[in-house]
Scaffold this motif. Structure first.
Motif, PDB file in Angstrom:
ATOM      1  N   GLN A   1       0.794  -1.244   0.000  1.00 37.55           N
ATOM      2  CA  GLN A   1       0.000   0.000   0.000  1.00 37.55           C
ATOM      3  C   GLN A   1       0.822   1.288   0.000  1.00 37.55           C
ATOM      4  O   GLN A   1       0.266   2.370   0.083  1.00 37.55           O
ATOM      5  CB  GLN A   1      -0.988   0.036   1.202  1.00 37.55           C
ATOM      6  CG  GLN A   1      -1.857  -1.199   1.354  1.00 37.55           C
ATOM      7  CD  GLN A   1      -2.608  -1.567   0.083  1.00 37.55           C
ATOM      8  OE1 GLN A   1      -3.030  -0.698  -0.674  1.00 37.55           O
ATOM      9  NE2 GLN A   1      -2.763  -2.852  -0.165  1.00 37.55           N
ATOM     10  N   SER A   2       2.179   1.164  -0.105  1.00 38.08           N
ATOM     11  CA  SER A   2       2.983   2.388   0.003  1.00 38.08           C
ATOM     12  C   SER A   2       3.241   3.035  -1.353  1.00 38.08           C
ATOM     13  O   SER A   2       3.611   4.207  -1.430  1.00 38.08           O
ATOM     14  CB  SER A   2       4.322   2.069   0.661  1.00 38.08           C
ATOM     15  OG  SER A   2       5.139   1.363  -0.252  1.00 38.08           O
ATOM     16  N   GLY A   3       3.108   2.270  -2.445  1.00 39.62           N
ATOM     17  CA  GLY A   3       3.419   2.800  -3.772  1.00 39.62           C
ATOM     18  C   GLY A   3       4.894   2.681  -4.115  1.00 39.62           C
ATOM     19  O   GLY A   3       5.302   2.983  -5.230  1.00 39.62           O
ATOM     20  N   TRP A   4       5.720   2.237  -3.134  1.00 39.55           N
ATOM     21  CA  TRP A   4       7.170   2.140  -3.335  1.00 39.55           C
ATOM     22  C   TRP A   4       7.689   0.770  -2.900  1.00 39.55           C
ATOM     23  O   TRP A   4       7.171   0.182  -1.970  1.00 39.55           O
ATOM     24  CB  TRP A   4       7.903   3.226  -2.543  1.00 39.55           C
ATOM     25  CG  TRP A   4       7.580   4.602  -3.028  1.00 39.55           C
ATOM     26  CD1 TRP A   4       6.600   5.418  -2.541  1.00 39.55           C
ATOM     27  CD2 TRP A   4       8.212   5.296  -4.106  1.00 39.55           C
ATOM     28  NE1 TRP A   4       6.575   6.598  -3.245  1.00 39.55           N
ATOM     29  CE2 TRP A   4       7.566   6.551  -4.212  1.00 39.55           C
ATOM     30  CE3 TRP A   4       9.251   5.005  -4.984  1.00 39.55           C
ATOM     31  CZ2 TRP A   4       7.927   7.502  -5.165  1.00 39.55           C
ATOM     32  CZ3 TRP A   4       9.618   5.950  -5.927  1.00 39.55           C
ATOM     33  CH2 TRP A   4       8.959   7.186  -6.012  1.00 39.55           C
ATOM     34  N   ILE A   5       8.734   0.285  -3.589  1.00 38.82           N
ATOM     35  CA  ILE A   5       9.327  -1.005  -3.248  1.00 38.82           C
ATOM     36  C   ILE A   5      10.818  -0.812  -2.979  1.00 38.82           C
ATOM     37  O   ILE A   5      11.526  -0.214  -3.797  1.00 38.82           O
ATOM     38  CB  ILE A   5       9.137  -2.019  -4.405  1.00 38.82           C
ATOM     39  CG1 ILE A   5       7.653  -2.193  -4.705  1.00 38.82           C
ATOM     40  CG2 ILE A   5       9.769  -3.357  -4.060  1.00 38.82           C
ATOM     41  CD1 ILE A   5       7.386  -2.888  -6.021  1.00 38.82           C
ATOM     42  N   GLU A   6      11.274  -1.345  -1.818  1.00 38.66           N
ATOM     43  CA  GLU A   6      12.692  -1.198  -1.453  1.00 38.66           C
ATOM     44  C   GLU A   6      13.559  -2.101  -2.323  1.00 38.66           C
ATOM     45  O   GLU A   6      13.266  -3.282  -2.503  1.00 38.66           O
ATOM     46  CB  GLU A   6      12.862  -1.569   0.023  1.00 38.66           C
ATOM     47  CG  GLU A   6      14.233  -1.244   0.542  1.00 38.66           C
ATOM     48  CD  GLU A   6      14.429  -1.790   1.958  1.00 38.66           C
ATOM     49  OE1 GLU A   6      13.481  -1.698   2.762  1.00 38.66           O
ATOM     50  OE2 GLU A   6      15.526  -2.316   2.215  1.00 38.66           O
ATOM     51  N   ILE A   7      14.623  -1.524  -2.865  1.00 40.77           N
ATOM     52  CA  ILE A   7      15.477  -2.261  -3.803  1.00 40.77           C
ATOM     53  C   ILE A   7      16.892  -2.467  -3.276  1.00 40.77           C
ATOM     54  O   ILE A   7      17.471  -3.526  -3.417  1.00 40.77           O
ATOM     55  CB  ILE A   7      15.548  -1.504  -5.164  1.00 40.77           C
ATOM     56  CG1 ILE A   7      14.197  -1.577  -5.860  1.00 40.77           C
ATOM     57  CG2 ILE A   7      16.633  -2.037  -6.074  1.00 40.77           C
ATOM     58  CD1 ILE A   7      13.814  -2.977  -6.312  1.00 40.77           C
ATOM     59  N   LEU A   8      17.465  -1.431  -2.701  1.00 39.64           N
ATOM     60  CA  LEU A   8      18.861  -1.565  -2.258  1.00 39.64           C
ATOM     61  C   LEU A   8      19.232  -0.540  -1.199  1.00 39.64           C
ATOM     62  O   LEU A   8      18.479   0.398  -0.930  1.00 39.64           O
ATOM     63  CB  LEU A   8      19.823  -1.462  -3.459  1.00 39.64           C
ATOM     64  CG  LEU A   8      19.735  -0.275  -4.414  1.00 39.64           C
ATOM     65  CD1 LEU A   8      20.365   0.982  -3.822  1.00 39.64           C
ATOM     66  CD2 LEU A   8      20.485  -0.614  -5.702  1.00 39.64           C
ATOM     67  N   GLY A   9      20.416  -0.766  -0.608  1.00 44.69           N
ATOM     68  CA  GLY A   9      20.979   0.171   0.357  1.00 44.69           C
ATOM     69  C   GLY A   9      22.218   0.817  -0.244  1.00 44.69           C
ATOM     70  O   GLY A   9      22.871   0.243  -1.107  1.00 44.69           O
ATOM     71  N   ALA A  10      22.532   2.026   0.203  1.00 41.48           N
ATOM     72  CA  ALA A  10      23.675   2.737  -0.382  1.00 41.48           C
ATOM     73  C   ALA A  10      24.119   3.857   0.560  1.00 41.48           C
ATOM     74  O   ALA A  10      23.554   4.038   1.643  1.00 41.48           O
ATOM     75  CB  ALA A  10      23.298   3.300  -1.742  1.00 41.48           C
ATOM     76  N   GLY A  11      25.115   4.596   0.120  1.00 41.95           N
ATOM     77  CA  GLY A  11      25.559   5.733   0.911  1.00 41.95           C
ATOM     78  C   GLY A  11      26.908   6.234   0.448  1.00 41.95           C
ATOM     79  O   GLY A  11      27.482   5.707  -0.506  1.00 41.95           O
ATOM     80  N   LEU A  12      27.393   7.271   1.155  1.00 39.09           N
ATOM     81  CA  LEU A  12      28.752   7.754   0.877  1.00 39.09           C
ATOM     82  C   LEU A  12      29.705   7.014   1.822  1.00 39.09           C
ATOM     83  O   LEU A  12      29.407   6.867   3.014  1.00 39.09           O
ATOM     84  CB  LEU A  12      28.834   9.268   1.104  1.00 39.09           C
ATOM     85  CG  LEU A  12      28.035  10.132   0.113  1.00 39.09           C
ATOM     86  CD1 LEU A  12      28.294  11.613   0.388  1.00 39.09           C
ATOM     87  CD2 LEU A  12      28.397   9.800  -1.334  1.00 39.09           C
TER      88      LEU A  12
ATOM     89  N   ILE B   1      15.843  -8.837  -6.272  1.00 34.89           N
ATOM     90  CA  ILE B   1      15.600  -8.122  -7.534  1.00 34.89           C
ATOM     91  C   ILE B   1      14.854  -9.047  -8.509  1.00 34.89           C
ATOM     92  O   ILE B   1      13.871  -8.645  -9.128  1.00 34.89           O
ATOM     93  CB  ILE B   1      16.945  -7.689  -8.178  1.00 34.89           C
ATOM     94  CG1 ILE B   1      17.781  -6.870  -7.194  1.00 34.89           C
ATOM     95  CG2 ILE B   1      16.732  -6.999  -9.522  1.00 34.89           C
ATOM     96  CD1 ILE B   1      17.665  -5.397  -7.244  1.00 34.89           C
ATOM     97  N   ALA B   2      15.327 -10.306  -8.614  1.00 34.67           N
ATOM     98  CA  ALA B   2      14.690 -11.258  -9.536  1.00 34.67           C
ATOM     99  C   ALA B   2      13.270 -11.570  -9.066  1.00 34.67           C
ATOM    100  O   ALA B   2      12.357 -11.708  -9.878  1.00 34.67           O
ATOM    101  CB  ALA B   2      15.514 -12.534  -9.631  1.00 34.67           C
ATOM    102  N   MET B   3      13.083 -11.674  -7.746  1.00 38.36           N
ATOM    103  CA  MET B   3      11.745 -11.964  -7.211  1.00 38.36           C
ATOM    104  C   MET B   3      10.772 -10.861  -7.599  1.00 38.36           C
ATOM    105  O   MET B   3       9.649 -11.118  -8.017  1.00 38.36           O
ATOM    106  CB  MET B   3      11.801 -12.139  -5.683  1.00 38.36           C
ATOM    107  CG  MET B   3      12.410 -13.468  -5.263  1.00 38.36           C
ATOM    108  SD  MET B   3      12.829 -13.552  -3.520  1.00 38.36           S
ATOM    109  CE  MET B   3      11.267 -14.109  -2.839  1.00 38.36           C
ATOM    110  N   LEU B   4      11.243  -9.613  -7.492  1.00 39.49           N
ATOM    111  CA  LEU B   4      10.381  -8.477  -7.839  1.00 39.49           C
ATOM    112  C   LEU B   4      10.144  -8.407  -9.341  1.00 39.49           C
ATOM    113  O   LEU B   4       9.024  -8.204  -9.803  1.00 39.49           O
ATOM    114  CB  LEU B   4      11.019  -7.170  -7.365  1.00 39.49           C
ATOM    115  CG  LEU B   4      11.020  -6.958  -5.848  1.00 39.49           C
ATOM    116  CD1 LEU B   4      11.934  -5.797  -5.474  1.00 39.49           C
ATOM    117  CD2 LEU B   4       9.598  -6.704  -5.339  1.00 39.49           C
TER     118      LEU B   4
END
Ligand code: 2U9
Length: 346
Positions: free
Chosen positions: A280-291, A319-322
């Motif tokens: 229900q959020s409209g967004w799907i988490e894909i990865l983590g990152a940063g500096l 990623i493949a599951m999504l």
């Protein structure tokens, strides 16, 4: 009967028999009975001693001639019978060319292999190189060099498979990047991705596996900024999931990056309205990152005042599951051919 006549008679008899036989076996019997060790011609030759001096060469020559004539006749007949046999076989054995063929089952790359290669190609296209490293790691490269000193709570967070006190199955592919930076000691920039297997002491279920795959990326250079990270990840997301997908970054925390973010992509199902896929959020988490954390740069011999960098990490299984709507991570490892063959590109 004189020896000479006897030989002539044997020749005539043998040639007659050769003419009559119709099988290779009978022909062999004729060969043995006339030319064999116990055959009549051998007998004649054996009895040569009894002949007079004058007769001996004449009879010897004749016996050899008779033997040669019979041998030639047998060989000739053999060729004829073989030819006849072949012709008969060709007549009898018909090949039904209309029968359906037996299909050869062709294998193909595993879905996980395909997705890893697709992601690799995508980053290679943006100038990243692909590097690999050991799966059995030292505590230093797996934790210490990534700003996870002994006693750090994140070490408990990732329960690990230890081999000795100082060796473990790597819990992420980050040590490959730490090793690369350590090798260069601040002498040049790094732009790499590292795909590979990683291990965590998890109980396997639909979304967890004690062994899974990671792809991490690292770009260290002068003047690398968060906007560079965003640009690269935006290209990655659009190329992999479709040009109509949007990304967003949310603040997060990882010990090896500061600031840290998590990246979401807009949900394809509902285009942001909310559905069961995106909870229900409209967004799907894909990865983590940063500096890259200044401490991590420093430990590898890079001056954080001169160099900066971004890093990211993702799980190709997720990623493949999504991307393909796979609902259980265990499908990747149980090798049910009915699952795997759905993803074979011809
Ligand atoms: C170095 C410095 C920084 C790699 C990073 C992540 C964020 C991350 C996980 C996502 C899901 C892995 O598959 S997952 O479990 N990873 O969120 N990884 S930043 O950062 C690095 C790596 C190496 C030297």
């Amino acid at each position: 009967m004189k020896v000479k006549e006897r030989l002539q008679q044997l020749e005539k008899e043998a040639l007659e028999k050769v003419k009559q036989v119709t099988s290779l076996k009978d022909l062999q019997d004729v060969r043995v009975s006339y030319l064999g060790k116990k055959g009549p011609i051998t007998e004649v030759l054996r009895g040569m001693g009894k002949l007079s001096k004058e007769e001996r060469p004449v009879i010897g020559e004749l016996a050899n001639k008779v033997r040669q004539t019979i041998t030639d006749a047998i060989d000739e007949r053999k060729a004829v019978i073989e030819e006849e046999e072949m012709e008969r076989q060709m007549e009898e054995e018909t090949i039904d060319v209309t029968l359906p063929g037996r299909p050869v089952r062709v294998g193909g790359p595993h879905l996980l292999t395909s997705i890893v290669e697709e992601i690799e190609d995508l980053f290679i296209g943006m100038g990243f190189e692909v590097r690999e490293g050991p799966e059995v790691e030292t505590d230093y490269y797996n934790f210490e060099a990534l700003n996870l000193p002994k006693g750090h709570p994140a070490r408990d967070m990732q329960d690990s498979f230890y081999i000795t006190e100082e060796l473990l199955m790597r819990t992420h592919t980050s040590p490959v990047q730490a090793r690369t930076m350590n090798q260069y000691q601040g002498s040049k920039s790094v732009k790499m991705i590292c795909p590979g297997k990683v291990y965590r002491r998890d109980t396997d279920d639909a979304t967890h596996s004690h062994q899974f795959t990671q792809i991490e990326g690292l770009y260290v250079d002068k003047n690398v900024r968060l906007s560079d990270l965003k640009g690269v990840l935006n290209r990655f997301a659009k190329q992999l999931f479709g040009e109509d997908r949007e990304i967003r970054l949310r603040p997060s925390f990882f010990p090896f990056t500061e600031p840290s973010v998590e990246m979401d992509i807009s949900c394809k199902m509902c285009h942001g309205d909310g559905c069961s896929v995106c909870k229900q959020s409209g967004w799907i988490e894909i990865l983590g990152a940063g500096l890259v954390h200044p401490r991590v740069l420093k430990m590898a011999g890079y001056d954080p005042e001169v160099y900066s960098g971004f890093a990211f990490g993702m799980g190709p299984e997720r990623i493949a599951m999504l991307k393909y709507g796979v609902d259980d991570i265990r499908h990747f490892y149980t090798n049910d051919i009915r699952f795997l063959k759905q993803y074979h590109q011809a």
